[in-house]
Design an enzyme around this catalytic site. Structure first.
Site, PDB file in Angstrom:
ATOM      1  N   GLU A 107       1.243  -1.178  -0.491  1.00 44.50           N
ATOM      2  CA  GLU A 107       0.278   0.405   0.224  1.00 44.50           C
ATOM      3  C   GLU A 107       0.852   1.542  -0.040  1.00 44.50           C
ATOM      4  OE1 GLU A 107      -3.495  -2.070   3.125  1.00 44.50           O
ATOM      5  OE2 GLU A 107      -1.876  -0.187   3.742  1.00 44.50           O
ATOM      6  N   CYS A 108       0.772   2.343  -1.322  1.00 41.43           N
ATOM      7  CA  CYS A 108       1.098   3.506  -0.984  1.00 41.43           C
ATOM      8  C   CYS A 108       2.162   3.788  -0.499  1.00 41.43           C
ATOM      9  CB  CYS A 108       0.655   4.626   0.223  1.00 41.43           C
ATOM     10  SG  CYS A 108       0.640   6.147  -0.119  1.00 41.43           S
ATOM     11  N   GLY A 109       3.351   3.779   0.354  1.00 37.64           N
ATOM     12  CA  GLY A 109       5.033   3.921   0.248  1.00 37.64           C
ATOM     13  C   GLY A 109       5.335   2.540   0.496  1.00 37.64           C
ATOM     14  N   LEU A 118       5.076   2.437  -3.467  1.00 33.77           N
ATOM     15  CA  LEU A 118       6.651   3.367  -3.908  1.00 33.77           C
ATOM     16  C   LEU A 118       7.658   1.880  -4.052  1.00 33.77           C
ATOM     17  CD1 LEU A 118       5.393   6.638  -2.521  1.00 33.77           C
ATOM     18  CD2 LEU A 118       5.799   5.883  -5.468  1.00 33.77           C
ATOM     19  N   GLY A 148      -0.910  -0.849  -4.929  1.00 33.68           N
ATOM     20  CA  GLY A 148      -1.825   0.295  -4.884  1.00 33.68           C
ATOM     21  C   GLY A 148      -1.135   1.682  -3.938  1.00 33.68           C
TER      22      GLY A 148
END
Length: 457
Positions: free
Chosen positions: A334-336, A339, A430
C-alpha cells in the site's frame, strides 16, 4: 456490553484534539484508570500518539470503512477490560465524506455508537461570540450528541464567567478549560503530525499537560458523562463470521515496520492473526534480507521518500525481496510500500534512487496532495479471487508513472474515479490504504493464497 465512553470533537482541524486527547488519557492513567483510545477516521499518526501515552495499541473507528454493526463490534472488542474509552474526532465535528455530508465524520461515529461528545472550542480571540459558536453546533442536528464543552486556549480568569453564561443560556455542561500551553505543542509535516518518536521529550510534554488538565478540567464530571453511554450490542457481524468460519490459515507473514513503513491499522493485523496467521516484523531499512520461512508479505505505507537513499543502499534487502516476489511470495503493498516496489523513487530533493524493481514505474514527488480521501475499489480480482468492493483511503503527495488498472477507484458522493491497483496472482499493490474489516474477504483471499504457497512447499 457496558463500556463508558466519550468522544472529543472540535469545530475544525488544528484545534488541539490530539494533544488534549493525549493529555486526558495520561491524566486518567494517573488516577489509576485503564483507558482505551480510539481515533475517528482513517488517520494513522494520531493513534501512534495515543499508543505512546497508553502503552497499548490505539484503534481506528471509521463508518466509511465499515458498517455500523462492525464499528460497534470493534469498539466493544477493543474496549473490553478498559475503565472507559476516549475517542478522538476528525476534522470539524460535522465534516464527513465529500465535504457535503456527515458520513464518516465525528458526529456520525457518535451517532453510530451512542457516544456522548465533548466539543473542544478554540477560544483564542473570542468571548461572548463563543456562545453563538457553541449554539450553532448544538442545534445543527436535532440530537447533536454534544453533552459537554471544553474551552481550549482560554484564560483562567475568563473561564468562570463563560462557564456560567454557557450553562445558563445553552444548557450544556462546561467541563473545564485548557490554558495556552506553548511548550506542549506538536509539530506537523506533509502527511500530518510528525511521528511520536521524532517529538523531543514527548513523554515530558504529555505529563506536563496532564498535570495542567488535572487542575483545569472536571475529570470526575467527564468520567460520569462517559458512564451515561448506552450498552454496546454484542455478536459478530455476519460477513466477518462467514470468513472466520472458512477455516484457519496457519501461515507466516512478514510485516515491514520501521521508520519508513509505519502506517499500519492494528485491526488489520488483528484480523490476520484471528484467521491463523503468524506475523513476523522486519525492517527494510535495517535488515539485509526477508525473514525465513514466510509465505506472505505486507508492505504498508509510511515515509519511504524520507529514507529513499537508505532503502536504495540496502541492496541486499531489495534483491531478497525482488527475488522472493519472482518466486511467488504473496504480497500486499500500500502507498509507500507500493512506491518501494517501483523501479525508482525520487526523494524530497528530487534525487532518484533505485528501488526493488518488482514493478515498472518511477515514483516522483508532485508538490501537492495528488489524491486525498475515501474511495471504493470496484471490479477487480485480488489474489485470483473476486472479493467484491473494497473501501479504501488515499493521502499522498507522490505519484508513479504506472499506477495499474486492475480496479476502478470511485469517489463517494461524486462522479470522479480512476483506474488503479496492480493485481497479479501473488500481488496486490497500489496507493489506496485498505481496511480489512471493511471487507474481510480480502484478508481471506490473501491468506488463502499464502496457504497454497505453503502447501506447494
Amino acid at each position: 456490553m457496558r463500556l463508558p465512553r466519550i468522544l472529543l470533537a472540535a469545530g475544525a482541524s488544528g484545534s488541539g484534539k490530539t494533544l488534549i486527547t493525549c493529555g486526558l488519557l495520561e491524566a486518567l492513567k494517573r488516577r489509576g484508570l485503564t483507558p482505551a483510545a480510539f481515533k475517528c477516521g482513517p488517520d494513522y499518526i494520531d493513534p501512534m500518539f495515543h499508543t505512546k501515552v497508553l502503552g497499548i495499541k490505539s484503534r481506528n473507528l471509521d463508518t466509511f470503512f465499515a458498517d455500523r454493526e462492525t464499528v460497534n463490534y470493534l469498539l466493544a472488542q477493543n474496549g473490553a477490560g478498559s475503565s472507559l474509552a476516549v475517542m478522538e474526532g476528525v476534522m470539524g465535528y460535522y465534516d464527513g465524506v465529500g465535504g457535503i455530508s456527515t458520513w464518516a465524520g465525528a458526529y456520525d461515529l457518535a451517532d453510530a455508537t451512542g457516544t456522548p461528545a465533548v466539543l473542544l472550542v478554540n477560544s483564542k480571540g473570542m468571548s461572548l461570540s463563543l456562545a453563538a459558536y457553541i449554539k450553532g453546533f448544538l442545534e445543527y442536528k436535532a440530537d447533536s450528541h454534544i453533552r459537554g464543552v471544553i474551552f481550549n486556549r482560554m484564560s483562567p480568569m475568563l473561564y468562570p464567567r463563560m462557564k456560567k453564561l454557557v450553562e445558563e443560556e445553552l444548557g450544556v455542561t462546561c467541563y473545564g478549560y485548557v490554558p495556552e500551553v506553548k511548550d506542549c505543542l506538536l509539530e506537523s509535516r506533509h502527511l500530518g503530525l510528525v511521528l511520536p518518536q521524532e517529538v523531543e521529550d514527548l513523554k515530558g510534554r504529555v505529563e506536563r499537560l496532564a498535570r495542567i488538565l488535572e487542575e483545569s478540567l472536571d475529570l470526575e464530571g467527564l468520567i460520569r458523562l462517559a458512564e451515561t453511554a448506552p450498552e454496546l450490542p454484542e455478536g459478530c457481524p455476519q460477513r466477518l463470521d462467514s470468513v472466520l468460519k472458512d477455516g484457519a490459515y496457519p501461515v507466516r507473514v512478514a510485516v515491514a515496520r520501521d521508520e519508513a513503513f509505519c502506517f499500519l491499522y492494528e485491526d488489520n493485523l488483528q484480523l490476520l492473526r484471528r484467521l491463523g496467521a503468524s506475523l513476523v516484523e522486519f525492517s527494510p531499512l535495517h535488515q539485509k534480507k526477508l525473514p525465513e520461512n514466510i509465505q506472505g508479505l505486507l508492505l504498508p505505507g509510511g515515509y519511504p521518500e524520507l529514507y529513499a537513499r537508505q532503502l536504495s543502499e540496502n541492496s541486499s534487502m531489495r534483491e531478497s525481496l525482488r527475488r522472493a516476489l519472482e518466486e511467488g511470495l504473496v504480497c500486499l503493498a500500500e502507498c509507500g510500500g507500493f512506491l518501494y516496489l517501483q523501479q525508482s523513487l525520487e526523494d524530497m530533493e528530487g534525487r532518484e534512487w533505485p528501488m526493488v524493481g518488482a514493478l515498472g514505474g518511477r515514483g516522483y514527488y508532485t508538490g501537492k496532495l495528488s489524491r486525498f480521501g475515501y474511495l471504493t475499489l470496484k471490479g477487480g480480482m485480488a489474489f485470483g479471487q473476486s472479493v467484491g468492493e473494497l473501501p479504501a483511503h488515499e493521502f499522498h503527495y507522490y505519484d508513479t508513472t504506472e499506477n495499474g488498472g486492475s480496479f476502478r477507484g470511485e469517489k463517494p458522493l461524486s462522479r470522479r474515479g480512476w483506474d488503479c491497483m496492480v493485481s497479479r496472482e501473488n500481488l496486490l499493490a497500489g496507493f489506496p490504504h485498505l481496511y480489512y474489516y471493511g471487507n474481510p474477504r480480502l484478508a481471506g483471499a490473501f491468506l488463502k493464497k499464502c496457504r497454497e504457497r505453503k502447501e506447494r512447499g
